[in-house]
Structures are given as structure tokens and as C-alpha cells.
Design a protein around this motif. Structure first.
Motif, mmCIF file in Angstrom:
data_model
loop_
_atom_site.group_PDB
_atom_site.id
_atom_site.type_symbol
_atom_site.label_atom_id
_atom_site.label_comp_id
_atom_site.label_asym_id
_atom_site.label_seq_id
_atom_site.Cartn_x
_atom_site.Cartn_y
_atom_site.Cartn_z
ATOM 1 N N LYS A 231 49.938 41.055 35.178
ATOM 2 C CA LYS A 231 49.008 41.799 36.042
ATOM 3 C C LYS A 231 47.871 40.874 36.478
ATOM 4 C CE LYS A 231 48.338 46.277 34.803
ATOM 5 N NZ LYS A 231 47.665 47.415 34.142
ATOM 6 N N PHE A 232 47.341 40.134 35.511
ATOM 7 C CA PHE A 232 46.231 39.216 35.788
ATOM 8 C C PHE A 232 46.645 38.188 36.833
ATOM 9 C CE2 PHE A 232 42.409 36.895 34.947
ATOM 10 C CZ PHE A 232 42.748 35.555 35.031
ATOM 11 N N ILE B 13 46.961 39.833 40.371
ATOM 12 C CA ILE B 13 45.677 40.164 41.000
ATOM 13 C C ILE B 13 44.984 38.894 41.474
ATOM 14 C CG2 ILE B 13 43.348 41.063 40.562
ATOM 15 C CD1 ILE B 13 45.228 43.320 40.841
ATOM 16 N N ILE B 14 44.954 37.882 40.610
ATOM 17 C CA ILE B 14 44.260 36.643 40.969
ATOM 18 C C ILE B 14 44.968 35.971 42.145
ATOM 19 C CG2 ILE B 14 43.661 34.316 40.161
ATOM 20 C CD1 ILE B 14 41.876 36.619 39.095
ATOM 21 N N ILE C 63 46.724 37.494 44.563
ATOM 22 C CA ILE C 63 46.432 38.262 45.779
ATOM 23 C C ILE C 63 45.020 37.972 46.248
ATOM 24 C CG2 ILE C 63 46.116 40.594 46.731
ATOM 25 C CD1 ILE C 63 48.325 41.501 44.782
ATOM 26 N N PHE C 64 44.076 37.940 45.300
ATOM 27 C CA PHE C 64 42.680 37.677 45.656
ATOM 28 C C PHE C 64 42.530 36.291 46.271
ATOM 29 C CE2 PHE C 64 38.248 37.850 45.756
ATOM 30 C CZ PHE C 64 37.701 36.733 45.137
ATOM 31 N N SER D 173 43.966 36.237 49.721
ATOM 32 C CA SER D 173 43.135 36.953 50.698
ATOM 33 C C SER D 173 41.896 36.139 51.057
ATOM 34 C CB SER D 173 42.749 38.346 50.189
ATOM 35 O OG SER D 173 42.056 38.261 48.986
ATOM 36 N N VAL D 174 41.332 35.421 50.069
ATOM 37 C CA VAL D 174 40.174 34.558 50.366
ATOM 38 C C VAL D 174 40.591 33.446 51.329
ATOM 39 C CG1 VAL D 174 38.591 32.845 49.374
ATOM 40 C CG2 VAL D 174 38.909 35.019 48.233
#
Lengths: 57, 387
Positions: B51-52, B55-56, B58-59, B62-63
Motif C-alpha cells: 500500500k505504501f 501511494i508513494i 502515485i504521489f 502526480s508531482v
């Protein structure tokens, strides 16, 4: 005795890897850090979406 | 039993070595059964880590996408934060405001006049990320900077239509008074302290570099600037009103919000005439050799004697020409309410009389009030003499 976070089995105090599932036995703070990372990362994604909406919509 | 990789002591029930995590022979047999593989792939720690990582990833993606979008559309990466701040300010104050600060102060080594000018430009260019990017507005600002030797022109979030109106005022003023280039350092949009307390404002000398430092070791820098109040110039709903209705007929007849720039340039023109008469080319760079002189010049200009002399000459010419016998106060009041304004001691504010006369001349040219015309002729003669 310490508990493996992954499989909840008991291991000896000086064990570095779980004898049952083989995962590294870490402090609770490591997993707390991962959870915080997940929360912050999710917040970060939401913020990015908001910024995108502000700039381009 | 010992681990084949690291040689640590193992127990019979161990699937993995507790020292190095190597799979044991017993573990090999245990995980040969597929039903036992679940704990390897779906344990709590494994799920958390997956999960971690997701999320990281995707983040981060996106950045990167956002940053690339910003770069390809010509925006600064900090611009979104400026947008958010402006939206918060709008909800807070009820009108659009600027994020450009004109009162920043710095400690920085400045060796000569060119470096002082570059620093003035940098003070504002470093803040441009707070503005919505508009190529046409940027071109307009650049044209004013280069055509009229004004190091920095920042209209920021002003509408293009409004910026063109202001440009028209500046172009016409420099055509009416061609000898005034070279002393104005910036025209900048800003926020006044209390919202609406001025439309525009001229500052002959705003010191902003090394203000509290020892002049023997650090040169200082002054800005000679015209500030435009964002309360008016960034809010079309206010600009669409008649200035003399909003401000109770304070300015000359036919004044507009944009024509007040002519009033402020009127202050600037008086200042230029004063400097030229004193034989001073500029007061931008303050050194140990000229600090006292510049301080004395600014005090002299601000106490008004020079401007009073101009008005007295104009009054004399007016009274002779038109066979009148006005005094200075009544002479000023023929121009506008603002031209006749007094200070707290009851003395006429000569600078405002002259600025309003120039404002009147800008708006009405040969049809300006006779008093305005006389004042402008005296001022033009002062500018011509030295030029």
C-alpha cells in the motif's frame, strides 16, 4: 520474545528475521512510519488534484 | 542444524534463518504446499508495504506530471500557491489583491548604479511567480520598460484592457514631457495598508537596500517609484465607476482612475525638474560620498520651497496675463479640490497643486484650466533649461 508484525508468530529477542515467514522483524515505529507515509501520501495526492483543478479547470 | 548461508544455529521448526532470513530445508518443504504461501504474499507487513509503495508511486508520478504541465505551460512551480493565497485574500477582504510586495528590505552588496538598477529589477522579478502568467501583459510591461527607461513595470494580475489604458496614459505623458526619462525606477501594483486609501502614489525615495548598515561599508539603494493600488486596479467592478463620484469630485474634471497615473507622473516630473536644477542625475545609488547630499535634497524637495517657487511664478504670470489678483490658495482651487488641499498646519500642499495641474493638462491640453496651463509652462521651462 518478540512478535512478527507480518504473521504474529513469536520469535526470540535477538532474532532479526521471523522464523516462520522470513520477514525482517522491525520496531513498531517502522510500521507506524509506513502508516504515516500512507496518510501523507494520500493527502499529497488530494492536494495535487486540488492544485490541478485550480490551475487548469 | 545450521543455516547453509550464514551458519547460524537453527531449530527444527524454523522455516527461515533468524539471522539472515534464508529459507531452510524445513521451510522449503513447508512452502512447497501452495496453501502455505498465503502468509508470504498476504501477511500484514506485506500488505502495508505494498500500500505504501503504491501511494508513494502515485504521489510521485502526480508531482512529476504536474511539474511537467507547469513547465510546458510556462508557469512557475510556485504559482499555484500564489493562486491559493489570492483566493484566500479575496474571501477575506472582498476584493482582489496583489501578492507583490513593494516594501521588501534587503542587506546586499551593491557596488555601482547598474547593480542598483539590476537589484531593483530582481526585487520584483523574483515575485512574478505570484502573478497569473499572461504573455501579452508581459510584453506590454517590457515595452514600457524599454521605451521609457523604467527598469521595472509590474502590472501583475491587472486585466490587459486596463494595462493598455495605463500604458496610453504613460505614452501620452512622456510625449507631453519628453525630457523626463531616466529617474523613475519602477511602476508597480501593490496593496495599500487600508484598502482604498490611495489610487496611486509617488515615492521620490524609498530606501530598501542596506537601510540600517554603515554607509562607509555598504552602499544603499533608493527606489523612485509609482505604486498602483490593487484595490482599484485589480477590481473591474470598482474601476467601472466614475472616480469623481467615488471620491466626491476630488480630482480635476473628466478624471478617470487611469488618468491618476498622470497626476503621479506630475509628482515625478516636479521631482525630475528639481533634481536637474540641483545638477543631480539620480538618487538611486547612495554612497558615503553622496549620502548627506541626497538626504538634504530629499528634505528640501519635501519641504516644498522649490515647488512653491514654481507656483508663485505661475501665479504671477497668471495674474499679469488675466489681470487678476489671486493668492496661491485660490489660484490652486481653480484647478480642483485636490489641488487646493492643505496639510495639517493649514498650508497648501504645493506638490498636489502641481500634480493636479499636470493631470488637468494631460486631460485637457490647451483647454486645461488657465492656472494649470501657467503652472505647466513654468515647469516645462525648468525642464527645458537644463535639457
Amino acid at each position: 520474545m518478540k512478535t512478527c508484525y507480518n504473521c504474529n508468530r513469536l520469535n526470540k529477542d535477538n532474532d532479526r528475521y521471523c522464523r516462520y515467514c522470513g520477514k525482517a522483524i522491525r520496531n513498531n515505529s517502522y510500521y507506524t512510519g509506513l502508516k504515516i507515509g500512507i496518510v501523507l501520501g494520500t493527502l499529497g495526492i488530494i492536494i495535487m488534484l486540488i492544485l490541478y483543478a485550480i490551475m487548469y479547470l | 542444524m545450521k543455516c547453509i548461508k550464514c551458519g547460524a544455529e537453527l531449530e527444527d521448526v524454523d522455516n527461515f534463518c533468524p539471522e539472515c532470513g534464508e529459507l531452510t530445508a524445513k521451510g522449503h518443504r513447508f512452502f512447497h504446499d501452495p496453501s502455505n504461501l498465503d502468509i508470504l504474499n498476504n501477511g500484514k507487513a506485506v500488505k502495508l508495504k505494498k500500500k505504501f509503495n503504491a501511494i508513494i508511486s502515485i504521489f510521485s508520478l502526480s508531482v512529476i506530471i504536474f511539474a511537467l504541465l507547469m513547465i510546458f505551460t510556462g508557469q512557475n512551480l510556485m504559482t499555484p500557491f500564489g493562486v491559493i493565497q489570492k483566493k484566500i485574500n479575496y474571501y477575506r477582504y472582498g476584493y482582489n489583491t496583489s501578492l507583490i510586495k513593494t516594501n521588501n528590505k534587503y542587506n546586499f552588496k551593491v557596488n555601482n548604479y547598474d547593480e542598483a538598477i539590476e537589484f531593483i529589477k530582481k526585487d520584483f522579478s523574483n515575485q512574478l511567480y505570484t502573478c497569473n502568467q499572461n504573455k501579452e501583459l508581459t510584453m506590454l510591461e517590457y515595452e514600457l520598460e524599454s521605451d521609457y527607461e523604467i527598469p521595472s513595470v509590474v502590472f501583475c494580475d491587472m486585466s490587459l484592457e486596463e494595462a493598455h489604458k495605463i500604458k496610453d496614459v504613460i505614452v501620452r505623458m512622456y510625449a507631453l514631457f519628453p525630457n523626463i526619462k531616466g529617474n523613475l525606477t519602477n511602476i508597480t501594483i501593490t496593496n495599500s495598508k487600508t484598502g482604498s486609501d490611495y489610487v496611486a502614489y509617488f515615492q521620490p525615495a524609498y530606501q530598501f537596500v542596506n537601510v540600517n548598515k554603515d554607509i562607509k561599508e555598504n552602499n544603499k539603494v533608493n527606489k523612485t517609484q509609482i505604486l498602483l493600488n490593487s484595490y482599484y486596479f485589480l477590481n473591474d467592478n470598482i474601476l467601472s465607476q466614475d472616480i469623481n463620484e467615488v471620491l466626491n469630485n476630488y480630482y480635476v474634471e473628466d478624471a478617470t482612475f487611469e488618468s491618476t497615473i498622470a497626476h503621479e507622473l506630475g509628482h515625478y516630473i516636479s521631482f525630475v525638474a528639481f533634481l536637474r536644477e540641483k545638477g543631480v542625475s539620480n538618487i538611486t545609488l547612495v554612497t558615503k560620498d553622496n549620502e548627506e547630499e541626497i538626504k538634504s535634497l530629499i528634505n528640501e524637495f519635501e519641504n516644498g520651497e522649490y515647488l512653491k517657487n514654481i507656483l508663485e511664478q505661475a501665479l504671477n504670470n497668471y495674474n499679469l496675463k488675466y489681470n487678476e489678483n489671486l493668492n496661491l490658495q485660490s489660484f490652486a482651487e481653480t484647478i480642483s479640490k485636490y489641488a487646493g488641499v492643505k496639510d495639517k498646519n493649514g498650508n497648501l500642499l504645493y506638490s498636489e497643486t502641481i500634480a493636479e495641474a499636470i493631470h488637468d493638462y494631460y486631460l485637457h491640453n490647451e483647454n486645461a484650466k488657465k492656472s494649470s496651463y501657467e503652472i505647466v509652462m513654468v515647469l516645462k521651462s525648468k525642464l527645458k533649461e537644463v535639457f
